[in-house]
Design a protein around this motif. Structure first.
Motif, PDB file in Angstrom:
ATOM      1  N   HIS A 240     -80.603 -57.894  14.997  1.00 33.27           N
ATOM      2  CA  HIS A 240     -80.369 -58.230  13.588  1.00 33.27           C
ATOM      3  C   HIS A 240     -79.995 -56.984  12.791  1.00 33.27           C
ATOM      4  CE1 HIS A 240     -82.296 -60.297   9.781  1.00 33.27           C
ATOM      5  NE2 HIS A 240     -81.138 -59.728   9.505  1.00 33.27           N
ATOM      6  N   ASP A 241     -80.805 -55.936  12.901  1.00 29.73           N
ATOM      7  CA  ASP A 241     -80.596 -54.740  12.092  1.00 29.73           C
ATOM      8  C   ASP A 241     -79.365 -53.955  12.540  1.00 29.73           C
ATOM      9  OD1 ASP A 241     -81.574 -53.177   9.886  1.00 29.73           O
ATOM     10  OD2 ASP A 241     -82.159 -51.633  11.322  1.00 29.73           O
ATOM     11  N   GLY A 243     -76.577 -55.454  13.423  1.00 32.05           N
ATOM     12  CA  GLY A 243     -75.402 -56.263  13.132  1.00 32.05           C
ATOM     13  C   GLY A 243     -75.042 -57.299  14.173  1.00 32.05           C
ATOM     14  N   LEU A 245     -75.817 -60.496  14.854  1.00 32.81           N
ATOM     15  CA  LEU A 245     -76.567 -61.609  14.282  1.00 32.81           C
ATOM     16  C   LEU A 245     -76.684 -62.793  15.245  1.00 32.81           C
ATOM     17  CD1 LEU A 245     -75.433 -61.618  10.539  1.00 32.81           C
ATOM     18  CD2 LEU A 245     -77.150 -60.220  11.710  1.00 32.81           C
ATOM     19  N   ASP A 281     -79.548 -63.367   5.582  1.00 37.64           N
ATOM     20  CA  ASP A 281     -78.555 -62.316   5.763  1.00 37.64           C
ATOM     21  C   ASP A 281     -77.226 -62.864   6.281  1.00 37.64           C
ATOM     22  OD1 ASP A 281     -80.306 -60.430   4.855  1.00 37.64           O
ATOM     23  OD2 ASP A 281     -80.511 -59.360   6.757  1.00 37.64           O
ATOM     24  N   SER A 431     -78.861 -47.510  11.496  1.00 39.40           N
ATOM     25  CA  SER A 431     -78.975 -48.926  11.159  1.00 39.40           C
ATOM     26  C   SER A 431     -77.640 -49.399  10.611  1.00 39.40           C
ATOM     27  CB  SER A 431     -80.076 -49.148  10.116  1.00 39.40           C
ATOM     28  OG  SER A 431     -79.992 -50.452   9.570  1.00 39.40           O
ATOM     29  N   SER A 432     -76.972 -50.296  11.355  1.00 38.08           N
ATOM     30  CA  SER A 432     -75.694 -50.830  10.897  1.00 38.08           C
ATOM     31  C   SER A 432     -75.843 -51.595   9.599  1.00 38.08           C
ATOM     32  CB  SER A 432     -75.100 -51.742  11.984  1.00 38.08           C
ATOM     33  OG  SER A 432     -74.799 -51.016  13.153  1.00 38.08           O
ATOM     34  N   ARG A 433     -76.985 -52.253   9.428  1.00 36.01           N
ATOM     35  CA  ARG A 433     -77.193 -53.032   8.198  1.00 36.01           C
ATOM     36  C   ARG A 433     -77.203 -52.113   6.980  1.00 36.01           C
ATOM     37  NH1 ARG A 433     -81.833 -56.110   5.658  1.00 36.01           N
ATOM     38  NH2 ARG A 433     -83.233 -54.815   6.889  1.00 36.01           N
ATOM     39  N   SER A 436     -73.742 -50.789   6.294  1.00 38.76           N
ATOM     40  CA  SER A 436     -72.918 -51.810   5.653  1.00 38.76           C
ATOM     41  C   SER A 436     -73.215 -51.901   4.156  1.00 38.76           C
ATOM     42  CB  SER A 436     -73.151 -53.159   6.333  1.00 38.76           C
ATOM     43  OG  SER A 436     -72.414 -54.182   5.696  1.00 38.76           O
TER      44      SER A 436
END
Length: 465
Positions: A240-241, A243, A245, A281, A431-433, A436
């Motif tokens: 999730h964190d 990316g 999903l 998200d 962290s990709s999130r 972003s």
């Protein structure tokens, strides 16, 4: 032959006094936060100490216990000397010389990086469990090493198969539970991006145990199901964190199925909690509301107001995504009311992250979804101010949230300042999130790129890592 049976720690039992194991574990976690430590203490850990299974705590627990009982040494608390239990090369006598260490020897391919090797984080100083050295080293090694082999050493090649049942005991279940704790700890320090692929390996090994293993006791089976489910949730969170999903959803669904199969309401509520977060998200607010409500239903019998508070916040986030301000405010009110009851011995171990700072952050996200930028920024600012610096990833997330809210609210210089703080923390975590979120903030700030702070933020964000 000398007996290896654990000797109960009656001294530590006396120190607990009239408090239940759960109440005492909550006190341990509270003191740990006060002195900047992070321990995942629960009633089972206290039971293991008192049963003599944990003969000497790790360094983090040692500092907490010394703080709780000033003037006492570990020996005064009934613990053994550290060198007799940690596999040190020291002389041992009596039954210690014949006792088999609980922690397996680390194979040569799992030798850790030197702490100062460029590009790799140093080994952590705050393991969550007294037997986590093997896991810590495995997680910090190079790409060729398999985490599963260290996390679940009893699973040799071909050990578990559909035709040859594998006998699962305490050692295998302990390894699964340690893997969960270690993933959470490393995520807090370093973010999800570099961990996901490695963490998927012990997850496959844990489910191989479930598929092919047999256990001597029902309690061991229950722990294995719970551990495998929690591991699926932890790996799902890393997906999730970072990316991924769709993969996160698959892992969460796997955990929910495990919970339903085992009749485990605690695991079920955790799976629904993360599924709700993911749905929000992913832009599915109705699903976020439904799964949060299902989680609350599963959690009602568990006796943890803090868990109910977090699930109410998940519902609030979904309602905010629907533009339902009244429903969001009602859910936020329930969340604050539950949170106000304080900690409980029934609080799940995985909820150690859910402190006041996280409450503020989740409320900030609700107001942001409702386009109430000033209100959102106020809560995000409080979240960043309250957050324990040990939780590096969360602190970066809070500053990134603040930057976005300030940018949308027409405060570009303040937004750039918050963004620079988040970027500084991203030197330590991946962290990709969060990346972003900062990319969206950068797009909003480009019209103001001639101002000093905004220019510095835009240049810093695009600089080579």
């Amino acid at each position: 032959m000398v007996s290896t049976r654990a000797v109960p720690n009656l001294v530590f039992r006396q120190l607990r006094g009239q408090r239940s194991p759960g109440e005492f574990a909550a006190a341990v976690r509270r003191v740990a936060r006060e002195i900047g430590e992070q321990v995942a203490c629960d009633a089972r850990y206290i039971g293991r100490v008192e049963a003599g299974e944990i003969r000497c705590p790790n360094y983090a627990y040692e500092r907490v216990f010394l703080r709780m009982f000033p003037g006492l040494t570990l020996a005064d608390m009934g613990f053994a000397a550290r060198e007799t239990v940690r596999g040190r090369r020291t002389a041992r006598t009596g039954h210690e010389a014949h006792r088999t260490p609980r922690t397996p020897t680390v194979p040569a391919q799992f030798s850790p990086f030197p702490p100062d090797r460029p590009g790799h984080p140093a080994p952590l100083n705050h393991p969550n469990h007294e037997e986590s050295d093997v896991l810590r080293r495995a997680f910090m090694t190079s790409g060729g090493a398999t985490v599963a082999a260290a996390a679940l050493p009893a699973l040799g090649a071909g050990a578990a198969s559909a035709t040859t049942p594998w006998r699962v005991g305490e050692a295998e279940v302990d390894a699964v539970e340690q893997a969960v704790r270690q993933i959470r700890l490393l995520d807090d320090r370093h973010g999800a991006d570099g961990l996901y692929r490695q963490a998927a390996q012990p997850l496959r090994a844990a489910y191989a145990l479930l598929d092919a293993g047999t256990t001597a006791r029902r309690s061991t089976s229950d722990r294995l199901h719970a551990g495998a489910g929690e591991l699926a949730i932890s790996v799902g969170w890393l997906a999730h964190d970072s990316g991924r999903l769709d993969r996160a959803r698959s892992h969460y669904t796997e955990a929910l199925a495990t919970a339903r199969l085992a009749g485990d309401a605690a695991l079920e509520s955790h799976a629904f909690c993360n599924m709700s977060f993911l749905a929000r998200d992913a832009g599915r607010p109705r699903e976020a509301v439904r799964t949060a409500q299902a989680g609350q239903q599963a959690a009602r019998a568990l006796g943890s107001p803090r868990l109910l508070a977090l699930l109410a916040l998940r519902e609030a986030g979904g309602r905010a995504g629907l533009g339902d301000r009244a429903g969001c405010e009602q859910a936020l009110g329930r969340a604050h009311a539950y949170f106000g009851y304080g900690e409980s011995g029934a609080d799940p171990e995985w909820m150690t992250f859910f402190v006041e700072a996280e409450l503020e952050m989740l409320e900030a996200q609700c107001w942001s979804a409702l386009s109430q930028w000033d209100r959102a920024a106020g809560h995000a600012r409080r979240a960043a101010a309250l957050q324990d610096p040990h939780f590096t990833r969360n602190l970066a997330l809070y500053h990134a949230q603040l930057a976005g809210d300030l940018a949308r609210g027409g405060a570009p210089d303040e937004a750039a300042t918050a963004g620079l703080r988040a970027l500084a923390l991203l030197d330590q975590v991946r962290s990709s999130r969060i990346q972003s979120m900062l990319a969206q903030t950068a797009r909003m700030l480009r019209p103001h790129r001639r101002t000093g702070q905004v220019a510095a933020f835009l240049a810093r964000r695009t600089a080579p890592a």
